[in-house]
Motif scaffolding. Structure first.
Motif: not given
Length: 69
Positions: A1-12, A58-69
């Motif tokens: 499952m993927k989740t997309q969120l927005l985040i703000i950056k200034s430089g690093r 503005i950056r898009k943060l993409v989170l991917t949820e996977e099973d942990f092995q």
């Protein structure tokens, strides 16, 4: 499952929005916003650009949820 969120950056740095203030921070402390709040995030970024913050984006943060092995 993927989740997309927005985040703000200034430089690093990432930006945390707290009590109507902007705070530079690392990724794990940054404010994240759902994609349906894009207009709000754009207004926050515009306010940052008018202040002392540089290279604001503005950056898009993409989170991917996977099973942990």
């Amino acid at each position: 499952m993927k989740t997309q969120l927005l985040i703000i950056k200034s430089g690093r740095d990432y930006i945390r929005v707290k009590d109507n203030r902007f705070i530079r921070c690392s990724l794990d402390k940054a404010s994240v916003f759902p994609m349906d709040q894009v207009d709000h995030v754009k207004s926050l970024a515009a306010r940052l650009k008018q202040s002392e913050y540089i290279d604001v984006c503005i950056r898009k943060l993409v989170l991917t949820e996977e099973d942990f092995q």
